[in-house]
Design a protein around this motif. Sequence first.
Motif, PDB file in Angstrom:
ATOM      1  N   UNK A  26     113.720  23.351  -3.000  1.00 52.23           N
ATOM      2  CA  UNK A  26     112.518  23.095  -2.199  1.00 52.23           C
ATOM      3  C   UNK A  26     111.264  23.601  -2.909  1.00 52.23           C
ATOM      4  N   UNK A  27     111.361  24.799  -3.487  1.00 53.67           N
ATOM      5  CA  UNK A  27     110.195  25.368  -4.149  1.00 53.67           C
ATOM      6  C   UNK A  27     109.824  24.592  -5.409  1.00 53.67           C
ATOM      7  N   UNK A  28     110.810  24.367  -6.272  1.00 55.17           N
ATOM      8  CA  UNK A  28     110.517  23.746  -7.567  1.00 55.17           C
ATOM      9  C   UNK A  28     110.364  22.233  -7.479  1.00 55.17           C
ATOM     10  N   UNK A  29     111.100  21.595  -6.590  1.00 51.53           N
ATOM     11  CA  UNK A  29     111.094  20.143  -6.562  1.00 51.53           C
ATOM     12  C   UNK A  29     110.156  19.522  -5.555  1.00 51.53           C
ATOM     13  N   UNK A  30     109.983  20.177  -4.420  1.00 47.42           N
ATOM     14  CA  UNK A  30     109.185  19.566  -3.356  1.00 47.42           C
ATOM     15  C   UNK A  30     107.801  20.191  -3.232  1.00 47.42           C
ATOM     16  N   UNK A  31     107.761  21.497  -3.080  1.00 48.13           N
ATOM     17  CA  UNK A  31     106.481  22.161  -2.814  1.00 48.13           C
ATOM     18  C   UNK A  31     105.526  22.111  -3.995  1.00 48.13           C
ATOM     19  N   UNK A  32     106.054  22.136  -5.210  1.00 49.86           N
ATOM     20  CA  UNK A  32     105.179  22.075  -6.384  1.00 49.86           C
ATOM     21  C   UNK A  32     104.538  20.708  -6.549  1.00 49.86           C
ATOM     22  N   UNK A  33     105.081  19.702  -5.889  1.00 53.80           N
ATOM     23  CA  UNK A  33     104.524  18.355  -5.970  1.00 53.80           C
ATOM     24  C   UNK A  33     103.488  18.068  -4.891  1.00 53.80           C
ATOM     25  N   UNK A  34     103.301  18.995  -3.971  1.00 49.73           N
ATOM     26  CA  UNK A  34     102.306  18.803  -2.915  1.00 49.73           C
ATOM     27  C   UNK A  34     100.895  18.950  -3.485  1.00 49.73           C
ATOM     28  N   UNK A  35      99.907  18.384  -2.809  1.00 45.23           N
ATOM     29  CA  UNK A  35      98.525  18.541  -3.297  1.00 45.23           C
ATOM     30  C   UNK A  35      98.026  19.971  -3.102  1.00 45.23           C
ATOM     31  N   UNK A  36      96.974  20.291  -3.850  1.00 41.86           N
ATOM     32  CA  UNK A  36      96.356  21.606  -3.740  1.00 41.86           C
ATOM     33  C   UNK A  36      95.771  21.771  -2.357  1.00 41.86           C
ATOM     34  N   UNK A  37      95.838  22.802  -1.669  1.00 40.17           N
ATOM     35  CA  UNK A  37      96.381  24.124  -1.958  1.00 40.17           C
ATOM     36  C   UNK A  37      97.807  24.304  -1.457  1.00 40.17           C
ATOM     37  N   UNK A  39     100.518  23.374  -2.634  1.00 38.95           N
ATOM     38  CA  UNK A  39     101.483  23.676  -3.685  1.00 38.95           C
ATOM     39  C   UNK A  39     101.593  25.175  -3.958  1.00 38.95           C
ATOM     40  N   UNK A  40     100.748  25.962  -3.332  1.00 35.06           N
ATOM     41  CA  UNK A  40     100.827  27.410  -3.482  1.00 35.06           C
ATOM     42  C   UNK A  40     101.711  28.075  -2.427  1.00 35.06           C
ATOM     43  N   UNK A  41     102.272  27.309  -1.534  1.00 35.60           N
ATOM     44  CA  UNK A  41     103.214  27.864  -0.564  1.00 35.60           C
ATOM     45  C   UNK A  41     104.466  28.316  -1.313  1.00 35.60           C
TER      46      UNK A  41
END
Length: 182
Positions: A26-37, A39-41
């Motif tokens: 979830x962290x590396x594959x999904x959340x890092x692909x979200x728009x700013x901000x 992706x900092x979750x």
Amino acid sequence: MPRMERLEHFLRILWNALGVIFFGIMQAGFLQALPWPFDYLNIVFLAGVFITFAIGYSQGLWFAFFCGLAMDFFSYLPFGTMTLLQVLSVIAINFMFINFFTNRSLYSLIFLGFLGNIIYIIGLLTFNFIFFVLNLNNNLDKFLLWPNLAGLMWQILFSVIVLGISFFVFSFFGKKIKKIFY
């Protein structure tokens, strides 16, 4: 060990391994692909905080260690840095919980999450600077840009919100959790 106890032990280890894999993906594959901000979750950090707070220090420490190892594969920092940051954050959170926040209340969880994030971010900035000085990493100029620093502030805000929601969800749905928190 009797046969049933071995099966329960194996299932507990399997459940924990699946949790680490889930949070890592979830962290590396999904959340890092979200728009700013968004992706900092940092749900790996938040899960470590919540596990340390609600279940126990040793479980939180193991979770932080293995999730940190998983996150090291996706990090631009030298291998082991994310693991060290996760583990140091859980150790600091446990120290503060034992010595200053003796009850498992919403306020304690949010404040521990806030302080743990500050420790995590200061550690991240410090390691990034050390690696830059040692010429192991040349991302210091990119890391200190305003969008990244603002994103780290967003991480703190998201952490407080997610930990508060998690507290209410787990206290509402779980009788075992209710006994822990109230």
